[in-house]
Scaffold this motif. Sequence first.
Motif, PDB file in Angstrom:
ATOM      1  N   GLU A   3      -4.281  11.423   5.686  1.00  0.00           N
ATOM      2  CA  GLU A   3      -4.818  10.397   5.219  1.00  0.00           C
ATOM      3  C   GLU A   3      -4.074   9.276   4.137  1.00  0.00           C
ATOM      4  O   GLU A   3      -4.292   8.007   4.450  1.00  0.00           O
ATOM      5  CB  GLU A   3      -6.184  10.566   3.953  1.00  0.00           C
ATOM      6  CG  GLU A   3      -7.035   9.603   3.659  1.00  0.00           C
ATOM      7  CD  GLU A   3      -7.460   8.505   4.566  1.00  0.00           C
ATOM      8  OE1 GLU A   3      -7.525   7.243   4.289  1.00  0.00           O
ATOM      9  OE2 GLU A   3      -7.826   8.846   5.724  1.00  0.00           O
ATOM     10  N   ARG A   7      -3.721   5.235   5.584  1.00  0.00           N
ATOM     11  CA  ARG A   7      -3.942   4.362   4.748  1.00  0.00           C
ATOM     12  C   ARG A   7      -2.776   3.340   4.589  1.00  0.00           C
ATOM     13  O   ARG A   7      -3.003   2.218   4.557  1.00  0.00           O
ATOM     14  CB  ARG A   7      -4.383   4.885   3.400  1.00  0.00           C
ATOM     15  CG  ARG A   7      -4.823   3.677   2.469  1.00  0.00           C
ATOM     16  CD  ARG A   7      -5.102   4.344   0.949  1.00  0.00           C
ATOM     17  NE  ARG A   7      -4.569   5.351   0.518  1.00  0.00           N
ATOM     18  CZ  ARG A   7      -5.036   6.679   0.585  1.00  0.00           C
ATOM     19  NH1 ARG A   7      -6.371   6.978   1.232  1.00  0.00           N
ATOM     20  NH2 ARG A   7      -4.379   7.731   0.007  1.00  0.00           N
ATOM     21  N   GLU A  11      -2.758  -0.493   5.426  1.00  0.00           N
ATOM     22  CA  GLU A  11      -2.468  -1.468   4.235  1.00  0.00           C
ATOM     23  C   GLU A  11      -1.332  -2.272   4.881  1.00  0.00           C
ATOM     24  O   GLU A  11      -1.399  -3.699   4.520  1.00  0.00           O
ATOM     25  CB  GLU A  11      -1.966  -0.757   3.070  1.00  0.00           C
ATOM     26  CG  GLU A  11      -3.383  -0.160   2.450  1.00  0.00           C
ATOM     27  CD  GLU A  11      -2.773   0.685   1.189  1.00  0.00           C
ATOM     28  OE1 GLU A  11      -1.792   0.920   1.018  1.00  0.00           O
ATOM     29  OE2 GLU A  11      -3.757   1.201   0.726  1.00  0.00           O
TER      30      GLU A  11
END
Length: 185
Positions: A3, A7, A11
């Motif tokens: 995760e 992420r 981003e």
Amino acid sequence: MQESVHRAVRELIAEQGRDGLTVPLVAARAGVTPSTVYRRWGDLQELLSDVAVERLRPEGAPEDHGSLRADLGAWTEQFLEEMASSAGRAYTRDALAGDPDGSNAGQCSEYAAEQLRILLERAAGRGEAVPALEEAMDVVVAPVMYRTLFRPGPETEVEAKKAGAAGSGAVADYARRLVERLLPG
């Protein structure tokens, strides 16, 4: 760890685009070593593919509009809009590019099949006649993916629809025509 790496990819793409994306940059943002990323994903393309497959996963069951025709019409238009969007096309291409064994393509296909399965089972529970799942995949999902990836046109101009541009009804019309082919009459 997965995760945090996913992420970090999302981003960094949002901040600077994909062109400058590297495994060391992703690893630093995620707080892991580049060797950890390479061990888990092999290379940047496989990492992007893994992120794409996760992003293409539906967030929930399709809405119930009271009939198969209404359910399928709403779902098809939403599916078309999601797949034909700039992000949807990029995620689909990423999912396929880092997919040497075809498992990502199979997973993405299963996402669509599961959504259709829900619609068909719901309609059958209401006593409606329903087509076979594979027929729905062939008549609705396959043309959307083909048009989105290989032959874009007014039917896949979702950015124009979102902006309210003239002719943007082509997206909804195309979705409706696909449903009519599957459910004539």
